[in-house]
Design an enzyme around this catalytic site. Structure first.
Site, PDB file in Angstrom:
ATOM      1  N   TYR A 193     -17.798  18.690 -28.459  1.00 26.40           N
ATOM      2  CA  TYR A 193     -17.239  19.560 -27.457  1.00 26.40           C
ATOM      3  C   TYR A 193     -17.286  20.981 -27.896  1.00 26.40           C
ATOM      4  CZ  TYR A 193     -13.787  21.411 -24.151  1.00 26.40           C
ATOM      5  OH  TYR A 193     -13.310  22.454 -23.279  1.00 26.40           O
TER       6      TYR A 193
HETATM    7  N1  LIG Z   1      -8.238  21.787 -19.280  1.00 23.62           N
HETATM    8  C1  LIG Z   1      -8.338  22.533 -20.238  1.00 23.62           C
HETATM    9  O1  LIG Z   1      -7.521  22.722 -21.032  1.00 23.62           O
HETATM   10  C2  LIG Z   1      -9.323  23.458 -20.753  1.00 23.62           C
HETATM   11  C3  LIG Z   1      -9.574  24.215 -21.845  1.00 23.62           C
HETATM   12  C4  LIG Z   1     -10.550  25.077 -22.053  1.00 23.62           C
HETATM   13  C5  LIG Z   1     -11.704  24.945 -21.337  1.00 23.62           C
HETATM   14  N2  LIG Z   1     -11.785  23.908 -20.240  1.00 23.62           N
HETATM   15  C6  LIG Z   1     -12.857  23.647 -19.656  1.00 23.62           C
HETATM   16  O2  LIG Z   1     -12.831  23.924 -18.027  1.00 23.62           O
HETATM   17  C7  LIG Z   1     -13.624  23.148 -17.414  1.00 23.62           C
HETATM   18  C8  LIG Z   1     -12.675  22.414 -16.372  1.00 23.62           C
HETATM   19  O3  LIG Z   1     -11.886  21.603 -16.815  1.00 23.62           O
HETATM   20  P1  LIG Z   1     -10.893  20.733 -16.423  1.00 23.62           P
HETATM   21  O4  LIG Z   1      -9.713  20.705 -17.197  1.00 23.62           O
HETATM   22  O5  LIG Z   1     -10.586  21.434 -14.992  1.00 23.62           O
HETATM   23  O6  LIG Z   1     -11.615  19.263 -16.085  1.00 23.62           O
HETATM   24  P2  LIG Z   1     -11.595  18.083 -15.169  1.00 23.62           P
HETATM   25  O7  LIG Z   1     -11.927  17.000 -15.700  1.00 23.62           O
HETATM   26  O8  LIG Z   1     -10.241  18.289 -14.355  1.00 23.62           O
HETATM   27  O9  LIG Z   1     -12.435  18.688 -13.983  1.00 23.62           O
HETATM   28  C9  LIG Z   1     -14.023  18.665 -14.337  1.00 23.62           C
HETATM   29  C10 LIG Z   1     -14.974  18.472 -12.990  1.00 23.62           C
HETATM   30  O10 LIG Z   1     -16.191  18.339 -13.623  1.00 23.62           O
HETATM   31  C11 LIG Z   1     -16.904  17.403 -12.776  1.00 23.62           C
HETATM   32  N3  LIG Z   1     -17.865  16.943 -13.662  1.00 23.62           N
HETATM   33  C12 LIG Z   1     -18.134  16.381 -14.936  1.00 23.62           C
HETATM   34  N4  LIG Z   1     -18.993  15.944 -15.135  1.00 23.62           N
HETATM   35  C13 LIG Z   1     -20.116  16.406 -14.157  1.00 23.62           C
HETATM   36  C14 LIG Z   1     -21.374  16.425 -14.004  1.00 23.62           C
HETATM   37  N5  LIG Z   1     -22.272  15.874 -14.948  1.00 23.62           N
HETATM   38  N6  LIG Z   1     -21.834  17.050 -13.018  1.00 23.62           N
HETATM   39  C15 LIG Z   1     -21.250  17.761 -12.022  1.00 23.62           C
HETATM   40  N7  LIG Z   1     -19.882  17.617 -12.123  1.00 23.62           N
HETATM   41  C16 LIG Z   1     -19.178  17.067 -13.264  1.00 23.62           C
HETATM   42  C17 LIG Z   1     -15.776  16.436 -12.671  1.00 23.62           C
HETATM   43  O11 LIG Z   1     -15.942  15.259 -11.609  1.00 23.62           O
HETATM   44  C18 LIG Z   1     -14.452  17.015 -12.458  1.00 23.62           C
HETATM   45  O12 LIG Z   1     -14.185  17.219 -11.168  1.00 23.62           O
HETATM   46  C19 LIG Z   1     -14.576  22.210 -18.261  1.00 23.62           C
HETATM   47  O13 LIG Z   1     -15.510  22.795 -18.621  1.00 23.62           O
HETATM   48  C20 LIG Z   1     -13.474  22.435 -19.657  1.00 23.62           C
HETATM   49  O14 LIG Z   1     -14.484  21.954 -20.860  1.00 23.62           O
HETATM   50  C21 LIG Z   1     -10.818  23.310 -19.868  1.00 23.62           C
END
Ligand SMILES: NC(=O)c1ccc[n+]([C@@H]2O[C@H](COP(=O)([O-])OP(=O)(O)OC[C@H]3O[C@@H](n4cnc5c(N)ncnc54)[C@H](O)[C@@H]3O)[C@@H](O)[C@H]2O)c1
Length: 245
Positions: free
Chosen positions: A152
């Site tokens: 990641y």
């Molecule tokens: N939640 C956190 O604390 C956090 C912190 C830093 C960065 N992020 C980043 O923010 C982004 C969103 O995170 P989140 O917490 O909302 O995640 P989440 O898991 O709640 O949502 C992610 C979404 O992406 C979709 N997805 C996954 N793989 C996919 C693919 N191959 N093709 C199309 N869609 C796909 C999933 O179905 C889901 O709806 C991510 O890139 C994550 O790495 C999250």
């Protein structure tokens, strides 16, 4: 007048979490939003608080599918102004020597490959129209590195480097590309975490609280707007004072 009146945006991973919050903000500010996701089973417009202009089921790791889906959206709306690359997965927590090979490939394919595929499809279209705003969702993990999540962290660091290269390729056009690097965000994931893990995560953030989805949505919305005119290749910090660069 909304900041995004008349604009068309694609938000990947928009069916839930941060992506849904970003999409909601863009819609609130006047954009037509095309949601991309692998899975819309849990998406409900009423609880999400916005109506997408279109939903398209697509795996961002599949370059051909991304190109076809992008072309279909561009035909339908006549033009795509904004691309938010938000889809991502965490992958398992394991030290490098134990990290499963297939999980490494999968995390890199979605978190870094997905960003590349979506930009590769969007950039010729945006270049031809001489306008575009691309915002890639990286993470504090891409700057710091964290034990147990090497794939990641590598993918998210890759997103930062990739965005710098892309922005320089596009400098001089009307297409700007930036990143955001959030810390841990208060989402449904919290329900699955132990109280100790939540407390340890909070202790690393100088503002002593977690990031809220509307805060990241506000920053992404600005970077995706016509107000952002002289910043490209940059990674916007949204870490409550945690990031040191
Ligand atoms: N939640 C956190 O604390 C956090 C912190 C830093 C960065 N992020 C980043 O923010 C982004 C969103 O995170 P989140 O917490 O909302 O995640 P989440 O898991 O709640 O949502 C992610 C979404 O992406 C979709 N997805 C996954 N793989 C996919 C693919 N191959 N093709 C199309 N869609 C796909 C999933 O179905 C889901 O709806 C991510 O890139 C994550 O790495 C999250």
């Amino acid at each position: 007048m909304g900041l995004h009146d008349g604009r068309v945006a694609i938000v990947t991973g928009g069916a839930r979490g941060i992506g849904s919050g970003i999409a909601r903000r863009l819609v609130d500010e006047g954009a037509s939003v095309v949601l991309w996701d692998l899975d819309f089973a849990a998406f409900d417009a009423t609880s999400a608080g916005f109506e997408p202009a279109m939903t398209q089921r697509v795996d961002v790791a599949d370059a051909m599918a991304v190109q076809e889906t992008f072309d279909a959206a561009a035909r339908r709306f006549g033009g795509i102004d904004i691309l938010i690359n938000n889809a991502g997965i965490n992958g398992p927590v394991a030290h490098v020597e134990d990290y499963p090979l297939d999980a490494w490939q999968k995390v890199l394919a979605i978190d870094l490959g997905g960003v590349f595929h979506c930009c590769r499809a969007a950039v010729p279209h945006m270049r031809a129209r001489d306008y575009g705003r691309i915002v890639n969702v990286s993470s504090i993990a891409g700057k710091e590195g964290n034990p147990g999540i090497s794939a990641y962290a590598a993918a998210k660091a890759g997103v930062i480097g990739f965005t710098k290269s892309l922005a320089r390729e596009l400098a001089g056009t009307g297409v700007l590309a930036n990143c955001v690097a959030p810390v841990i965000t208060e989402t449904d994931l919290f329900k699955e975490m132990t109280a100790e893990h939540v407390a340890a995560s909070k202790a690393k953030i100088p503002m002593n609280r977690f990031l809220q989805i509307p805060e990241i949505a506000a920053m992404v919305s600005w970077a995706a707007s016509t107000e952002c005119t002289f910043t490209t290749g940059f990674t916007f910090d949204i870490s409550g004072g945690r990031a040191t660069y």
